[in-house]
Design an enzyme around this catalytic site. Sequence first.
Site, short mmCIF file in Angstrom:
data_model
loop_
_atom_site.label_atom_id
_atom_site.label_comp_id
_atom_site.label_asym_id
_atom_site.label_seq_id
_atom_site.Cartn_x
_atom_site.Cartn_y
_atom_site.Cartn_z
N ARG A 1 47.75 25.81 65.54
CA ARG A 1 46.33 25.81 65.24
C ARG A 1 46.02 26.27 63.82
O ARG A 1 45.15 25.70 63.18
CB ARG A 1 45.54 26.61 66.27
CG ARG A 1 45.79 28.09 66.27
CD ARG A 1 44.98 28.74 67.35
NE ARG A 1 45.44 28.33 68.66
CZ ARG A 1 44.67 28.24 69.74
NH1 ARG A 1 43.40 28.53 69.65
NH2 ARG A 1 45.18 27.88 70.88
N LYS B 1 67.71 25.70 56.39
CA LYS B 1 69.08 25.63 55.90
C LYS B 1 69.42 26.85 55.05
O LYS B 1 70.38 26.84 54.29
CB LYS B 1 69.28 24.36 55.06
CG LYS B 1 69.13 23.09 55.89
CD LYS B 1 69.17 21.88 55.01
CE LYS B 1 68.77 20.62 55.79
NZ LYS B 1 68.41 19.52 54.92
#
Lengths: 192, 350
Positions: free
Chosen positions: B56, B84
């Site tokens: 939201r 990563k």
Amino acid sequence: MSRDLSSPREVLDGDDVARALTRMAHEVVERNKGASDLVVLGIPKRGVPLARRLAERITAVEGVEVPVGAIDPTMYRDDLRLRPARALEPTDIPAGGVDDKTVVLVDDVLFSGRTIRAALTALDDIGRPRTVRLVVLVDRGHRQLPIRADHVGKNIPTAMHETVRVLLSDIDGQDAVLLGSTGAETEAEAAP
Amino acid sequence: MIRHLLSTADLSRDDATLVLDTAEEMAGLTEGRSVKKLPALRGRTVVNLFFEDSTRTRTSFELAAKRLSADVVNFSAKGSSLSKGESLKDTALTLEAMGADGVVVRHSASGAPYRLATSGWINANVLNAGDGTHEHPTQALLDAFTLRRHLGELAGRHVVIVGDVLHGRVARSNVLLLATLGARVTLVAPPTLLPMGVEQWPCTVSYDLDAVLPDADAVMMLRVQRERMHDAYFPSAREYSRRYGLDARRFARLADDAVVLHPGPMNRGMEITADVADSDRSVIVEQVTNGVYVRMAVLYLMLAGAANDGARDERRSERDEVGGAANDGARDERRSERDQADPSAQEETT
């Protein structure tokens, strides 16, 4: 600001302002062939009370209610990025909208024309009026864009360094138009 | 207006009022319009940098920026270099290289937005969209906006905030902002869910919800963050909802014009029962709508004007003095490229 206006000259008094508005109300009605489909929109700040007064006079002449509102062009201004973000003024579009209406834009002073250009763009996002007309209390010249008013309360030839200040009882406690003369940047020049 | 929105503590009463007034105009300019688009941020780029999942808040910021015509780029942790193992600094430098004007950041570490704003890695304005257990300023602003629409001016009003204050950043931001706006705030929570030092917050603390409800103008129920707690803060969910949940019986103790708020997502049956959440004095759905207006207001005030560019220039020169010449060379070039790009963007609009 008040220092800049230390010796302003009154070019219109309260009665002059009232007469100019009455005349322009008649002109608007004459041009529109009546008061049907009119929507009067004031440009904040001082265009808003002027719009209300103009609409009242049209009602007095024609006996019909005229929708009145406000349109704030701040976010459509071409100088938005040149200054710190400004507080927005209320935009209030009457319930009937503006589609296929004759919109009468009302402002206090017509100067560079940039505010009106911004207001016209703002109007684009609201709807498609049949006609847009412009009413100003004072035209002080020095246009920077191909824009002109349909109805002018008073043409006041000015020099660039002069300031035109419109006072309205709703905001300033009295009705008047003052012409000041200073070299400094002033309110009128800061918000053309 | 402030340059970065990191904490509601940075907002003066005038700033906060300006945001709320601007949000009111944003509502007026978009509600009921067929064209819900304003040109104020045309040519600006807003990056949503979300290291934590949030639907939201991210959607709300995205919609707000798009309604103001900004270009919006979403970076979320999943499926990007953020997952990563890229550092915050490298991410920031990447965003800077892409020319971000505003960065909306959510991070699980408290203080990450502050680091981003003050490190000199980027010139963009930083907006905190929730950092750890610290703050969530736009949530507090939208709550204040919603409260103001229902209660009028907030000075002297009494707002009761109930639930997990310890892990909830919403509570801290709300307490600080509501105090700035002159409202009285009472926190109600089990002692285990109150943070250290809460006695120094500008509010009162109670453990008895029934006692404070009759005097409340608004009740804000906070979510019990199940994913954050390991069941040690209270004996059971059932006990929590009996002592601190808002059910029909407690709802009846409220004044007739008091409203109920919840920042969402709700655990129905835990901190709030379904009949209360769906009652006509619950303004929970309205909070979501208002969130867009408030975020539009904040983005407009922070990004639309020139103060933004001015402040950037200052920071730029500060950094030039501080930063080593060697590693700044490349950046200088980039910077001057951007300097050239900026005026052309202005010409376009004039």
